[in-house]
Design an enzyme around this catalytic site. Structure first.
Site, PDB file in Angstrom:
ATOM      1  N   ASP A 105       0.858  -1.193   0.000  1.00  0.00           N
ATOM      2  CA  ASP A 105       0.000   0.000   0.000  1.00  0.00           C
ATOM      3  C   ASP A 105       0.893   1.242   0.000  1.00  0.00           C
ATOM      4  OD1 ASP A 105      -3.143   0.807   1.213  1.00  0.00           O
ATOM      5  OD2 ASP A 105      -1.531   2.296   1.264  1.00  0.00           O
ATOM      6  N   ASP A 121      -4.095   2.387  -4.923  1.00  0.00           N
ATOM      7  CA  ASP A 121      -2.738   2.375  -4.369  1.00  0.00           C
ATOM      8  C   ASP A 121      -2.352   1.092  -3.648  1.00  0.00           C
ATOM      9  OD1 ASP A 121      -3.984   2.690  -1.860  1.00  0.00           O
ATOM     10  OD2 ASP A 121      -2.381   3.993  -1.138  1.00  0.00           O
ATOM     11  N   GLU A 122      -3.112   0.025  -3.877  1.00  0.00           N
ATOM     12  CA  GLU A 122      -2.703  -1.207  -3.191  1.00  0.00           C
ATOM     13  C   GLU A 122      -2.973  -2.474  -3.992  1.00  0.00           C
ATOM     14  OE1 GLU A 122      -5.296  -1.815   0.448  1.00  0.00           O
ATOM     15  OE2 GLU A 122      -5.779   0.234  -0.140  1.00  0.00           O
TER      16      GLU A 122
END
Ligand code: DCP
Ligand code: MG
Ligand code: MG
Length: 362
Positions: A9, A110-111
């Site tokens: 992340d 974002d992960e």
């Protein structure tokens, strides 16, 4: 073999990109705002960097409130399309660290999860080194930091990545799962929202350890069969769900480990030959041509090197791929003294095959 699952992340993602774009922002509190149609007065905080967080600003807070907390912070409007481009590059890089392209699953901008059971040989000590490599690659290529969690399943990996933020690596070995989860408040359990948290609190359950010990019948009574048994499983750290690619990706790649670490040319070329065959087979089954070729080596010290080439036309020619792959392996052999641990080859910029067959047809 026990699975080794990684969750990555990015740290304060949107604000980190803004910080990277404008180095003069470094050290300042940065707040990225999603303004509503009422202009700068409306809107909520998308995210902020850790300097701003230390002052009490956080995601989803009204921007007006953030301003009143700290008027000197730098307030910037979201640039979603730009962040998405940065995200796409990072995701490709993360995917290239997974055992196979399919062993990769992006779950938000974002992960992502990646499985590294094979590349770590199922060894959690090695997995720490791989996490380090991933962080370095993200830093070098995207200029931002991320936090990595590693565990025997997605649930534990996801919870581990937020355990030491920002810029952390947390490895939870299978026998440490209970110890890791037990003391945490139930709201930290992935998948538990406020309603469930409150209901559990009414039942006198505050920690994940308490939840894990609770009789499953009590949970079924309170939450129904499906949700009740799920809560029990989550609290005990069990999660069988596979890491699975969600959308068909823009690249096809294969990686594999040498039988043992080596820099024997024959061994490297023979393995690469198999990988090339696999990639071509996959490209054929998906009916795609490719324009870019990337070869990768992971050395015995887990350092990674990649070399990419973009062709003038999209092709699906096995010989072109093979020649590029072999030349790059030769280049890696010539330019280092380290033993090879893993090698990989991928094709990208995929396009549906039209009339053209291969370069021979041009
Ligand atoms: N985001 C948003 N609104 C929210 C939460 C998040 O627009 N309420 C956006 C901005 C974030 C991005 O999604 O940068 C990723 O969300 P994360 O929850 O991963 O938060 P950050 O990456 O910003 O911070 P952290 O370091 O805690 O991961
Ligand atoms: Mg994040
Ligand atoms: Mg996130």
């Amino acid at each position: 073999m026990e699975r080794v699952i990684v969750h990555v992340d990015m740290d304060y993602f949107y604000a980190a990109i803004e910080e990277r774009e404008d180095p003069s922002l470094k050290g300042k509190a940065i707040v990225v705002c999603m303004y509503s149609n009422r202009g700068e007065e409306g809107g909520a905080v998308s995210t902020c960097n850790y300097t701003a967080r230390d002052m009490g600003i956080h995601s989803a807070m009204p921007c007006r409130q953030a301003r009143s907390i700290y008027p000197d912070a730098v307030f910037l409007p979201v640039r979603k399309d730009f962040y998405k481009e940065v995200s796409d590059d990072i995701m490709k890089l993360l995917q290239s660290n997974a055992d196979t392209d399919e062993a990769f699953e992006q779950i938000s901008i974002d992960e992502a999860f990646l499985e590294i059971t094979e590349s770590s040989s199922g060894n959690f000590k090695h997995s720490f080194e791989i996490a380090n490599t991933i962080k370095e690659e993200v830093k070098r290529n995207a200029g931002i930091t991320c936090s990595v969690g590693i565990g025997p399943n997605k649930l534990i990996a996801k919870m581990a990545s937020s355990f030491q933020k920002p810029d952390g690596i947390t490895v939870i070995e299978p026998e440490k799962v209970q110890e890791f989860l037990s003391p945490m408040p139930v709201k930290k359990l992935w998948g538990i929202g406020r309603v469930t948290e409150e209901k559990l609190s009414e039942m006198g359950i505050e920690s994940i350890g308490e939840l894990a010990k609770l009789d499953v019948l009590k949970l079924v009574e309170a939450f129904g069969k499906n949700r009740g048994t799920l809560l029990k499983r989550l609290a005990s750290g069990t999660d069988e769900s596979p890491v699975k690619e969600k959308t068909s990706s823009d690249q096809i790649g294969r990686m594999a480990s040498l039988k043992h670490d080596s820099r024997d040319e024959k061994m490297v070329f023979e393995l690469m030959d198999e990988l090339v065959e696999d990639v071509i087979a996959k490209a054929t089954s998906r009916n795609v041509a490719f324009r870019s070729i990337t070869a990768t080596v992971i050395y015995s010290n887990f350092k990674t090197e990649t070399k990419s080439r973009t062709l003038n036309h999209a092709v699906y020619d096995k010989e072109i791929l093979r020649k590029n792959a072999m030349d790059t392996m030769q280049h890696f052999l010539d330019n280092s003294r380290l033993n090879f641990r893993r090698i990989g080859i991928r094709v990208g910029n995929l396009q549906e095959r039209t009339g053209q067959k291969s370069l021979f047809d041009f």
